[in-house]
Design an enzyme around this catalytic site. Structure first.
Site, PDB file in Angstrom:
ATOM      1  CG  ASP A  92     -23.572  22.799  36.432  1.00  0.00           C
ATOM      2  OD1 ASP A  92     -24.030  22.619  35.297  1.00  0.00           O
ATOM      3  OD2 ASP A  92     -22.352  22.764  36.702  1.00  0.00           O
TER       4      ASP A  92
HETATM    5  C1  LIG Z   1     -21.990  15.737  31.862  1.00  0.00           C
HETATM    6  C2  LIG Z   1     -21.751  15.288  30.419  1.00  0.00           C
HETATM    7  C3  LIG Z   1     -21.234  16.458  29.586  1.00  0.00           C
HETATM    8  C4  LIG Z   1     -20.706  14.187  30.474  1.00  0.00           C
HETATM    9  O1  LIG Z   1     -20.551  13.657  29.181  1.00  0.00           O
HETATM   10  P1  LIG Z   1     -19.770  12.274  29.002  1.00  0.00           P
HETATM   11  O2  LIG Z   1     -18.560  12.288  29.857  1.00  0.00           O
HETATM   12  O3  LIG Z   1     -19.605  12.061  27.560  1.00  0.00           O
HETATM   13  O4  LIG Z   1     -20.771  11.244  29.720  1.00  0.00           O
HETATM   14  P2  LIG Z   1     -22.062  10.493  29.154  1.00  0.00           P
HETATM   15  O5  LIG Z   1     -23.257  10.923  29.913  1.00  0.00           O
HETATM   16  O6  LIG Z   1     -22.178  10.604  27.663  1.00  0.00           O
HETATM   17  O7  LIG Z   1     -21.692   8.974  29.539  1.00  0.00           O
HETATM   18  C5  LIG Z   1     -20.461   8.421  29.092  1.00  0.00           C
HETATM   19  C6  LIG Z   1     -20.390   6.910  29.189  1.00  0.00           C
HETATM   20  O8  LIG Z   1     -20.165   6.513  30.554  1.00  0.00           O
HETATM   21  C7  LIG Z   1     -20.917   5.352  30.805  1.00  0.00           C
HETATM   22  N1  LIG Z   1     -21.154   5.231  32.263  1.00  0.00           N
HETATM   23  C8  LIG Z   1     -21.589   6.184  33.105  1.00  0.00           C
HETATM   24  N2  LIG Z   1     -21.682   5.673  34.357  1.00  0.00           N
HETATM   25  C9  LIG Z   1     -21.317   4.378  34.287  1.00  0.00           C
HETATM   26  C10 LIG Z   1     -21.193   3.321  35.236  1.00  0.00           C
HETATM   27  N3  LIG Z   1     -21.485   3.500  36.532  1.00  0.00           N
HETATM   28  N4  LIG Z   1     -20.780   2.119  34.791  1.00  0.00           N
HETATM   29  C11 LIG Z   1     -20.497   1.905  33.495  1.00  0.00           C
HETATM   30  N5  LIG Z   1     -20.574   2.882  32.538  1.00  0.00           N
HETATM   31  C12 LIG Z   1     -20.986   4.088  32.951  1.00  0.00           C
HETATM   32  C13 LIG Z   1     -22.191   5.569  30.046  1.00  0.00           C
HETATM   33  O9  LIG Z   1     -22.888   4.349  29.871  1.00  0.00           O
HETATM   34  C14 LIG Z   1     -21.664   6.151  28.734  1.00  0.00           C
HETATM   35  O10 LIG Z   1     -21.248   5.105  27.919  1.00  0.00           O
HETATM   36  P3  LIG Z   1     -21.616   5.062  26.335  1.00  0.00           P
HETATM   37  O11 LIG Z   1     -21.074   6.336  25.758  1.00  0.00           O
HETATM   38  O12 LIG Z   1     -20.905   3.814  25.874  1.00  0.00           O
HETATM   39  O13 LIG Z   1     -23.105   4.981  26.225  1.00  0.00           O
HETATM   40  C15 LIG Z   1     -23.055  14.755  29.789  1.00  0.00           C
HETATM   41  O14 LIG Z   1     -23.459  13.606  30.505  1.00  0.00           O
HETATM   42  C16 LIG Z   1     -24.195  15.748  29.787  1.00  0.00           C
HETATM   43  O15 LIG Z   1     -24.269  16.615  28.929  1.00  0.00           O
HETATM   44  N6  LIG Z   1     -25.122  15.619  30.762  1.00  0.00           N
HETATM   45  C17 LIG Z   1     -26.302  16.457  30.847  1.00  0.00           C
HETATM   46  C18 LIG Z   1     -26.036  17.845  31.354  1.00  0.00           C
HETATM   47  C19 LIG Z   1     -25.329  17.846  32.663  1.00  0.00           C
HETATM   48  O16 LIG Z   1     -25.848  17.392  33.661  1.00  0.00           O
HETATM   49  N7  LIG Z   1     -24.106  18.379  32.644  1.00  0.00           N
HETATM   50  C20 LIG Z   1     -23.294  18.460  33.813  1.00  0.00           C
HETATM   51  C21 LIG Z   1     -23.669  19.591  34.600  1.00  0.00           C
HETATM   52  S1  LIG Z   1     -22.793  19.654  36.092  1.00  0.00           S
END
Ligand SMILES: CC(C)(COP(=O)(O)OP(=O)(O)OC[C@H]1O[C@@H](n2cnc3c(N)ncnc32)[C@H](O)[C@@H]1OP(=O)(O)O)[C@@H](O)C(=O)NCCC(=O)NCCS
Length: 389
Positions: free
Chosen positions: A174
């Site tokens: 990260d």
């Molecule tokens: C971190 C991670 C694993 C989280 O996965 P997740 O919890 O499934 O989160 P996502 O990024 O898929 O987003 C989930 C949902 O939240 C929603 N969301 C996020 N912020 C939001 C906000 N402020 N308001 C409304 N909705 C929001 C998104 O629109 C998404 O909705 P959808 O699935 O209907 O499109 C993933 O985002 C990822 O792999 N990121 C890249 C690598 C990374 O940075 N990992 C973390 C390292 S510390």
């Protein structure tokens, strides 16, 4: 929040959560950028719930969150609502950098694809962090540090032996994504001075770990010698690692032949003994050399041994825990512990920024602020955007 520094005048919209993206935002903030953190209403950044430890009168604040959000403002926006989309659009219009680490496709579904963002603001520099890449056979795969440390090979090279894959004690995948990301952002900002246009920077947890494979990478890609976990010793330099004194542990790093020539006679070794004469000889004969050094070191207490090694000019040290590190006067002399005033916790100490900036003798230091409470800057940021609270 304003502060004159290298990135003074740069405004960052930070849509990231967890650690990778927030670390990038924090690095830009350390250099004087204004960082506006956008969080989900009611819940905020996932790390607000990553504990224990939790602190505060009601144990409501995660120390994890406090580690990666200094010098930021926080606003809450429901990005699926019209209001949230309107505010984000205004933020994009008025900012220089946008950070995001959603899964691939999430921003597009929200109506903020890279193209749409650059249409709103062609000067926007966008940092996009994924787990494994934005394309390729495994795009879209979610990524957290634990998984990346294993999948990017780090765990196979870390730990006491090959049977015990071990992860690094901090979420290094990260952190590296954030660091490479911030480096990409600053490079793109520099380029924008020439071109007037922004850029999209992509990195991933996978890419960032491979980016630091260093000699272990070429050991395999060129030498076809497969790296494996070797505890606290070096596969290609000797003697270099963790040894035992009469009463504790001592690290030495004999990284140059000139150091071996000084080290060897002081501890009863013949420097030109064919078994140990060159670094390559010593690495090949580590199985004999390491126990022989431990035997020689067993005649000394740790302080006496360190004093002798220091006198010889051999790089050496102890293994400190974090209490010892944060109490160490050398650490404090480097500005590596900062005091900030937190609205709930009062004055707290945080690990400080690792870069120092000088203009001649004069050092630029930013005034640090505590990681913000959820939505602490809602009204102020909306007012700045010319929107009603
Ligand atoms: C971190 C991670 C694993 C989280 O996965 P997740 O919890 O499934 O989160 P996502 O990024 O898929 O987003 C989930 C949902 O939240 C929603 N969301 C996020 N912020 C939001 C906000 N402020 N308001 C409304 N909705 C929001 C998104 O629109 C998404 O909705 P959808 O699935 O209907 O499109 C993933 O985002 C990822 O792999 N990121 C890249 C690598 C990374 O940075 N990992 C973390 C390292 S510390």
């Amino acid at each position: 929040m304003t502060s004159a520094g290298p990135l003074d005048g740069v405004t960052v919209v930070d849509l990231t959560r967890a650690l990778a993206g927030p670390h990038a935002g924090m690095m830009l903030g350390d250099m004087g950028a204004r960082v506006i953190k956008v969080e989900t209403p009611g819940k905020g950044d996932d790390t607000r719930g990553w504990g224990p430890p939790f602190v505060g009168p009601n144990e409501e604040i995660a120390t994890y969150y406090l580690s990666c959000n200094r010098n930021k403002e926080s606003i809450t926006l429901d990005l699926k609502s019209d209001d949230g989309k309107q505010v984000l659009t205004k933020l994009i219009e008025k900012s220089d950098v946008l950070l995001e680490n959603f899964r691939t496709g999430v921003l597009d579904r929200l109506g903020f694809s890279m193209e749409q963002i650059q249409e709103i603001n062609p000067r926007m520099v966008i940092l996009s962090i994924t787990g494994f890449g934005h394309d390729g056979p495994q795009t879209g795969r979610a990524g957290y540090d634990q998984i990346a440390q294993g999948e990017a090979g780090l765990m196979s090279m870390t730990g006491p032996n090959p049977q015990t894959p071990t992860k690094v004690g901090v979420p290094i995948a990260d952190l590296l994504s954030g660091m490479y990301g911030a480096y990409g952002v600053v490079s793109a900002l520099y380029e924008r001075e020439r071109t007037g246009r922004g850029k999209v920077i992509r990195t991933s947890l996978l890419a960032s770990v491979i980016g630091v494979h260093a000699f272990q990478g070429t050991r395999w890609t060129v030498g076809k010698d497969l790296p494996k976990a070797e505890g606290a010793f070096h596969p290609s330099v000797s003697p270099y690692g963790l040894f035992s004194s009469a009463d504790g542990l001592v690290q030495i790093a004999v990284g140059a032949e000139s150091q071996w020539q000084k080290f060897a006679p002081a501890f009863g070794f013949e420097p030109n003994d064919p078994a140990y004469a060159t670094n390559g000889d010593r690495v090949r004969n580590n199985a004999q050399l390491i126990p022989a050094i431990n035997q020689a070191f067993s005649a000394y207490s740790t302080p006496d041994l360190l004093a002798k090694l220091n006198e010889l000019g051999i790089p050496c040290g102890e293994v400190k825990d974090l209490q010892q590190v944060y109490e160490w006067d050398q650490v404090r002399s480097q500005g590596l512990v900062i005091d900030v005033e937190h609205p709930v916790l009062g004055q707290i100490e945080l690990p400080g920024p690792p870069l120092r900036m000088f203009d001649g003798e004069s050092e630029w230091k930013r005034e640090h602020t505590a990681p913000p409470e959820l939505g602490a800057d809602n009204d102020a940021v909306r007012a700045w955007l010319g929107l009603d609270a």
